[in-house]
Design a protein around this motif. Structure first.
Motif, PDB file in Angstrom:
ATOM      1  N   GLN A 191       1.312  -1.093   0.162  1.00 45.58           N
ATOM      2  CA  GLN A 191       0.068  -0.020  -0.046  1.00 45.58           C
ATOM      3  C   GLN A 191       0.754   1.420  -0.147  1.00 45.58           C
ATOM      4  O   GLN A 191       1.845   1.219   0.678  1.00 45.58           O
ATOM      5  CB  GLN A 191      -1.374   0.034   1.601  1.00 45.58           C
ATOM      6  CG  GLN A 191      -1.573   0.704   1.325  1.00 45.58           C
ATOM      7  CD  GLN A 191      -2.741   1.334   3.061  1.00 45.58           C
ATOM      8  OE1 GLN A 191      -2.726   0.203   3.747  1.00 45.58           O
ATOM      9  NE2 GLN A 191      -3.628   1.871   3.115  1.00 45.58           N
ATOM     10  N   ASP A 234      -4.120   0.456  12.450  1.00 47.67           N
ATOM     11  CA  ASP A 234      -5.708  -0.605  13.105  1.00 47.67           C
ATOM     12  C   ASP A 234      -5.600  -1.532  11.758  1.00 47.67           C
ATOM     13  O   ASP A 234      -6.352  -2.546  12.660  1.00 47.67           O
ATOM     14  CB  ASP A 234      -6.829   0.477  12.461  1.00 47.67           C
ATOM     15  CG  ASP A 234      -6.868   1.982  13.245  1.00 47.67           C
ATOM     16  OD1 ASP A 234      -6.004   1.782  14.552  1.00 47.67           O
ATOM     17  OD2 ASP A 234      -6.989   2.255  13.277  1.00 47.67           O
ATOM     18  N   SER A 235      -5.244  -1.962  10.616  1.00 47.58           N
ATOM     19  CA  SER A 235      -5.502  -2.936  10.417  1.00 47.58           C
ATOM     20  C   SER A 235      -4.073  -3.939  10.042  1.00 47.58           C
ATOM     21  O   SER A 235      -3.857  -4.861   9.242  1.00 47.58           O
ATOM     22  CB  SER A 235      -5.219  -2.666   8.341  1.00 47.58           C
ATOM     23  OG  SER A 235      -3.920  -1.996   8.084  1.00 47.58           O
ATOM     24  N   LYS A 259       1.559   5.479  -0.189  1.00 48.04           N
ATOM     25  CA  LYS A 259       0.652   6.965   0.004  1.00 48.04           C
ATOM     26  C   LYS A 259       1.720   7.948  -0.367  1.00 48.04           C
ATOM     27  O   LYS A 259       3.200   7.894   0.570  1.00 48.04           O
ATOM     28  CB  LYS A 259       0.268   7.453   1.545  1.00 48.04           C
ATOM     29  CG  LYS A 259      -0.187   8.344   1.363  1.00 48.04           C
ATOM     30  CD  LYS A 259      -1.614   8.976   2.380  1.00 48.04           C
ATOM     31  CE  LYS A 259      -1.187  10.838   2.451  1.00 48.04           C
ATOM     32  NZ  LYS A 259      -2.588  10.673   1.546  1.00 48.04           N
ATOM     33  N   GLU A 276      -3.322  10.071   9.907  1.00 46.31           N
ATOM     34  CA  GLU A 276      -4.052   9.480   9.314  1.00 46.31           C
ATOM     35  C   GLU A 276      -3.736   8.324   8.658  1.00 46.31           C
ATOM     36  O   GLU A 276      -4.748   6.821   8.971  1.00 46.31           O
ATOM     37  CB  GLU A 276      -6.208  10.101   8.519  1.00 46.31           C
ATOM     38  CG  GLU A 276      -6.151  11.288   9.634  1.00 46.31           C
ATOM     39  CD  GLU A 276      -6.940  11.804   8.481  1.00 46.31           C
ATOM     40  OE1 GLU A 276      -7.182  11.297   7.499  1.00 46.31           O
ATOM     41  OE2 GLU A 276      -8.028  13.108   9.093  1.00 46.31           O
ATOM     42  N   PHE A 277      -3.135   8.118   7.786  1.00 49.90           N
ATOM     43  CA  PHE A 277      -2.425   7.288   7.021  1.00 49.90           C
ATOM     44  C   PHE A 277      -1.454   6.556   7.665  1.00 49.90           C
ATOM     45  O   PHE A 277      -2.647   4.885   7.579  1.00 49.90           O
ATOM     46  CB  PHE A 277      -1.604   7.224   5.361  1.00 49.90           C
ATOM     47  CG  PHE A 277      -1.414   6.282   5.489  1.00 49.90           C
ATOM     48  CD1 PHE A 277      -1.793   5.880   3.598  1.00 49.90           C
ATOM     49  CD2 PHE A 277       0.294   6.623   5.218  1.00 49.90           C
ATOM     50  CE1 PHE A 277      -1.700   4.837   3.498  1.00 49.90           C
ATOM     51  CE2 PHE A 277       0.428   4.945   4.587  1.00 49.90           C
ATOM     52  CZ  PHE A 277      -0.234   4.549   3.047  1.00 49.90           C
ATOM     53  N   ASP A 328      -2.051   5.803  10.889  1.00 48.71           N
ATOM     54  CA  ASP A 328      -3.461   5.240  11.708  1.00 48.71           C
ATOM     55  C   ASP A 328      -4.097   4.141  10.731  1.00 48.71           C
ATOM     56  O   ASP A 328      -4.347   2.707  12.088  1.00 48.71           O
ATOM     57  CB  ASP A 328      -3.408   6.313  12.456  1.00 48.71           C
ATOM     58  CG  ASP A 328      -3.883   6.709  13.135  1.00 48.71           C
ATOM     59  OD1 ASP A 328      -3.131   6.840  13.990  1.00 48.71           O
ATOM     60  OD2 ASP A 328      -4.467   8.383  13.571  1.00 48.71           O
ATOM     61  N   SER A 329      -4.270   4.520  10.031  1.00 49.84           N
ATOM     62  CA  SER A 329      -4.965   3.474   9.242  1.00 49.84           C
ATOM     63  C   SER A 329      -4.215   1.198   9.154  1.00 49.84           C
ATOM     64  O   SER A 329      -4.258   1.034   9.096  1.00 49.84           O
ATOM     65  CB  SER A 329      -5.795   3.919   7.957  1.00 49.84           C
ATOM     66  OG  SER A 329      -4.072   3.976   6.498  1.00 49.84           O
TER      67      SER A 329
END
Length: 397
Positions: A242, A272-273, A244, A265-266, A268-269
């Motif tokens: 992934q 979280d995964s 960004k 936020e990226f 954190d995502s």
């Protein structure tokens, strides 16, 4: 003497002493012994005991009791709470640990154990200490919790039961610029590319473009996502990881702070995964280091100097350019202002009487952009800048 007695009674109300051997038995029952999982027993779904480490972020990161959660608050809120004798909320004390807060409020912990560096017993807790502030937060938001103080703190427990503690492996001594250059010339590989990415947090790594270009390096570390903080470094493995991209150059005209929240936020995502993200630029020195610093400040509620020292201990060559340091200082002021505003909303006694001033500049409001244009009067601690090296202002870092 009367005042001292009252202070100690207030600070230790509902706080009982716990010996190290008792905590050892609790940890074994929770499966956090030397042979158990290294995950946080405090926030684990089956844990009966919540351990709250009331030391600084740096001290906690260097070593802590297995399963402990770092309970802390930023210095401005802490000073106001101490001065006014009011309680902080669990949101401030346990920022970023929603599961532990929910379990506390639901009464799912049989015991809550607090500790600091070396406080000998509950009778020695000062009313203005972090221990006392955390205790008051628990009394206000989780009144049913049985609270204990670990006698002798982390120092004594570690000396008696080191197998029940997690200690960061020894970090290399920071090198001088001359020794860095010597190492680079002797092996033919730039110092920035030697070794592999460094772990900032279990899910957050910092490295260079070379690290990001080597699949075997990424797979060895367990990277699942990459945050590319550059306008010219390619994303080599699109479709396999992934990605960004934050297209910024390393110069004083760039407004990297406008990307802070999106980058956070990226990250954190990915966290979280259950993934791991590598933040990189060309050299892993200025742009990507700036993003990692912003993340620590926002999510760990630490000040810039503490975040900088934490990252520098892991990657000694970090050196954000002067403009980026100014933007980080402004971001720090916003993070602190947001914390103060939230605390004031929870407790009117904490309402600030005046805006906090950092380094002689007026802090940004929560809705203002982080624009840092020259000339500007910002006092930058020389320790922030890589010692014996110039401030990086040229592209490519």
């Amino acid at each position: 003497m009367g005042d001292t007695s009252t202070t100690r009674t207030t600070a230790t109300e509902d706080l009982c002493d716990m010996d190290g051997p008792v905590l050892k038995r609790l940890l074994k029952d929770d499966g956090s012994g030397s042979g158990g999982s290294s995950s946080s027993s405090g926030s684990g779904s089956g844990a009966r005991c919540l351990l709250l480490d009331c030391r600084s972020f740096l001290a906690f990161s260097a070593g802590h009791v297995r399963g402990a959660v770092n309970a802390r608050c930023n210095s401005i809120v802490r000073r106001r709470a101490r001065a006014r004798g009011s309680a902080l909320s669990l949101e401030r004390v346990l920022a970023g640990d929603e599961e532990a807060r929910a379990r506390l409020r639901a009464g799912l912990y049989a015991a809550v154990v607090l500790y600091d560096e070396r406080t000998p017993d509950a009778g020695s807790v000062r009313a203005d200490s972090t221990l006392a502030l955390v205790r008051r937060a628990l009394c206000a938001d989780a009144p049913g919790a049985a609270m204990f103080l670990l006698k002798g703190g982390y120092d004594q427990f570690f000396s008696e039961f080191p197998e029940f503690c997690l200690k960061t492996k020894s970090l290399p001594v920071l090198s001088s610029q001359s020794s860095v250059e010597s190492a680079c010339s002797s092996c033919g590989t730039p110092h920035r590319d030697q070794g592999g990415p460094v772990e900032i947090l279990p899910f957050l790594y910092l490295g260079s473009a070379l690290h990001a270009s080597r699949r075997e390096v990424l797979d060895t570390v367990g990277i699942s996502a990459l945050l590319n903080v550059s306008s010219d470094c390619p994303n080599h493995f699109e479709g396999d990881y992934q990605y960004k991209s934050i297209p910024v150059e390393d110069n004083h005209k760039e407004d990297i702070s406008s990307w802070f929240l999106e980058a956070i936020e990226f990250i954190d995502s990915v966290r979280d995964s259950s993934g791991r993200v590598l933040v990189h630029c060309q050299a892993g020195i200025s742009r990507s280091a700036t993003i990692c610093l912003a993340y620590l400040m926002k999510r760990k509620r630490v000040r810039l100097d503490e975040a900088f020292e934490f990252v520098r201990r892991r990657r000694s060559i970090i050196s954000p350019n002067f403009s980026f340091m100014g933007q980080l200082l402004q971001f720090e002021s916003q993070v602190l202002a947001t914390s103060c505003a939230a605390a004031a909303a929870a407790s009117p006694l904490l309402a600030p009487t005046s805006a906090a001033v950092l380094g002689g500049s007026r802090p940004a409001t929560p809705t203002s952009p982080f624009i840092f244009s020259f000339p500007v009067s910002v006092v930058v601690n020389p320790a922030y800048l890589h010692h014996s090296s110039p401030i990086t202002t040229s592209p490519g870092y």
